[in-house]
Design a protein around this motif. Structure first.
Motif, PDB file in Angstrom:
ATOM      1  N   THR A  73       0.891  -1.209   0.047  1.00  0.00           N
ATOM      2  CA  THR A  73       0.217  -0.009   0.256  1.00  0.00           C
ATOM      3  C   THR A  73       0.876   1.225  -0.087  1.00  0.00           C
ATOM      4  O   THR A  73       2.205   1.138   0.471  1.00  0.00           O
ATOM      5  CB  THR A  73      -0.928  -0.002   1.093  1.00  0.00           C
ATOM      6  N   LYS A  74       0.413   2.096  -0.377  1.00  0.00           N
ATOM      7  CA  LYS A  74       1.020   3.540  -0.610  1.00  0.00           C
ATOM      8  C   LYS A  74       1.179   4.010   0.836  1.00  0.00           C
ATOM      9  O   LYS A  74       0.369   4.047   1.573  1.00  0.00           O
ATOM     10  CB  LYS A  74       0.364   4.717  -1.119  1.00  0.00           C
ATOM     11  N   ALA A  75       2.514   4.440   1.137  1.00  0.00           N
ATOM     12  CA  ALA A  75       3.027   5.004   2.421  1.00  0.00           C
ATOM     13  C   ALA A  75       2.237   6.386   2.601  1.00  0.00           C
ATOM     14  O   ALA A  75       2.334   7.108   1.815  1.00  0.00           O
ATOM     15  CB  ALA A  75       4.584   5.012   2.697  1.00  0.00           C
ATOM     16  N   ASP A  76       1.644   6.647   3.813  1.00  0.00           N
ATOM     17  CA  ASP A  76       1.005   7.838   3.939  1.00  0.00           C
ATOM     18  C   ASP A  76       1.840   8.735   5.017  1.00  0.00           C
ATOM     19  O   ASP A  76       1.530   9.897   5.223  1.00  0.00           O
ATOM     20  CB  ASP A  76      -0.292   7.646   4.794  1.00  0.00           C
ATOM     21  N   LYS A  77       3.318   8.104   5.182  1.00  0.00           N
ATOM     22  CA  LYS A  77       4.033   9.084   5.996  1.00  0.00           C
ATOM     23  C   LYS A  77       5.433   8.884   5.527  1.00  0.00           C
ATOM     24  O   LYS A  77       5.764   7.613   4.974  1.00  0.00           O
ATOM     25  CB  LYS A  77       4.052   8.689   7.454  1.00  0.00           C
ATOM     26  N   SER A  78       6.220  10.150   5.359  1.00  0.00           N
ATOM     27  CA  SER A  78       7.519  10.308   4.649  1.00  0.00           C
ATOM     28  C   SER A  78       8.602  10.070   5.747  1.00  0.00           C
ATOM     29  O   SER A  78       8.372  10.001   6.935  1.00  0.00           O
ATOM     30  CB  SER A  78       7.772  11.524   3.985  1.00  0.00           C
ATOM     31  N   LYS A  79       9.372   9.010   5.422  1.00  0.00           N
ATOM     32  CA  LYS A  79      10.770   8.459   6.211  1.00  0.00           C
ATOM     33  C   LYS A  79      11.388   9.803   6.537  1.00  0.00           C
ATOM     34  O   LYS A  79      12.033   9.803   7.670  1.00  0.00           O
ATOM     35  CB  LYS A  79      11.237   7.592   5.522  1.00  0.00           C
ATOM     36  N   SER A  80      11.489  10.763   5.558  1.00  0.00           N
ATOM     37  CA  SER A  80      12.158  12.030   5.950  1.00  0.00           C
ATOM     38  C   SER A  80      11.835  12.929   7.355  1.00  0.00           C
ATOM     39  O   SER A  80      12.132  13.783   7.833  1.00  0.00           O
ATOM     40  CB  SER A  80      12.127  12.799   4.871  1.00  0.00           C
ATOM     41  N   LEU A  81      10.431  12.559   7.665  1.00  0.00           N
ATOM     42  CA  LEU A  81      10.037  13.137   8.711  1.00  0.00           C
ATOM     43  C   LEU A  81      10.355  12.565  10.194  1.00  0.00           C
ATOM     44  O   LEU A  81      10.148  12.979  11.471  1.00  0.00           O
ATOM     45  CB  LEU A  81       8.322  13.212   8.761  1.00  0.00           C
ATOM     46  N   TYR A  82      10.864  11.197  10.018  1.00  0.00           N
ATOM     47  CA  TYR A  82      11.222  10.615  11.142  1.00  0.00           C
ATOM     48  C   TYR A  82      12.571  11.325  11.763  1.00  0.00           C
ATOM     49  O   TYR A  82      13.374  11.504  11.108  1.00  0.00           O
ATOM     50  CB  TYR A  82      11.606   8.940  10.996  1.00  0.00           C
ATOM     51  N   MET A  83      12.578  11.439  12.835  1.00  0.00           N
ATOM     52  CA  MET A  83      13.610  12.224  13.673  1.00  0.00           C
ATOM     53  C   MET A  83      14.147  11.463  14.763  1.00  0.00           C
ATOM     54  O   MET A  83      13.455  10.555  15.445  1.00  0.00           O
ATOM     55  CB  MET A  83      13.135  13.476  14.176  1.00  0.00           C
ATOM     56  N   ASP A  84      15.370  11.539  15.165  1.00  0.00           N
ATOM     57  CA  ASP A  84      16.233  11.130  16.212  1.00  0.00           C
ATOM     58  C   ASP A  84      16.214  12.178  17.347  1.00  0.00           C
ATOM     59  O   ASP A  84      15.739  13.222  17.417  1.00  0.00           O
ATOM     60  CB  ASP A  84      17.600  10.682  15.963  1.00  0.00           C
TER      61      ASP A  84
END
Length: 228
Positions: free
Chosen positions: A134-145
């Motif tokens: 399924t199409k991802a609804d959240k971008s990996k680039s928004l994940y933060m440390d």
């Protein structure tokens, strides 16, 4: 070539104990997937595999000789066991090649039509493997440390982020995997550059991992899939 549906229902779920047989909309969760497979009439054989005799007896009491019930070694039903290890062990003494579809019982919002469409697409495309995505609804680039002291390590976006500008990404739903025995054992994975993507919606790809997922999924099932 023979076509087989494989349904794995191990008993050792830690996040949600006995998840695979927990009552879901009035029936054990695993029953919904088995029913979908049988209603499709697309499979020569249906194999239900578990490390628990209790689970297999429960399924047998409902579906009888419509399925084959395979008791597997508990070493292939651990939290650390991989799908490949489990299927490799299951296939170890089988000489003839066959098409198989592996269906996860924690994705009960798939449909019978999707099972048929996926198998048809696999055959028509001559792919080595097919997996539901399924199409991802959240971008990996928004994940933060974060730092050890809980300070944010910000992403590079700042105030310039627009979801519409993000490239499309796809992730596997955990609902449907298709391959042939020989090709799967050769590649040791469903994911290669010869894997066909079978697109499903976010609704149909919903997967149950914990009690919150279970409650949400049951609510969605009653709203969109309630039987007449």
């Amino acid at each position: 070539m023979k076509t087989v549906a494989i349904i794995l229902i191990r008993s050792g779920s830690e996040g949600l104990p006995n998840k695979n047989i927990k009552e879901f909309c009035g029936k054990p969760l695993c029953f919904w997937t088995i029913r979908q497979v049988l209603e499709s009439n697309y499979f020569d054989e249906v194999w239900v595999s578990s490390d628990s005799e209790q689970y297999l007896n429960l399924c047998d009491s409902e579906f009888g000789n419509s399925c084959s019930y395979l008791l597997r070694d508990e070493n292939y039903a651990l939290n650390t066991s991989t799908t490949f290890e489990t299927l490799e062990n299951m296939f170890s003494n089988m000489k003839d090649d066959f098409i198989f579809m592996n269906l996860q019982v924690t994705s009960p919002l798939r449909t019978v039509d999707q099972i048929k469409e996926a198998l048809n697409l696999f055959r028509e495309s001559k792919a080595h493997h097919l997996v539901s995505f399924t199409k991802a609804d959240k971008s990996k680039s928004l994940y933060m440390d974060k730092t050890e002291n809980d300070w944010l390590v910000p992403s590079c976006h700042g105030c310039s982020y627009r979801r519409q500008n993000e490239p499309e990404k796809w992730y596997p739903t955990g609902s449907i995997w298709v391959s042939t025995k020989d090709q799967y054992l050769n590649d040791k994975t469903f994911y290669t550059n010869q894997t066909k993507l079978f697109e499903t919606s976010k609704l149909h790809g919903f997967e149950i991992d914990d009690i919150l997922d279970f409650v949400v999924c049951e609510s969605l099932f009653l709203k969109y899939f309630k039987e007449d």
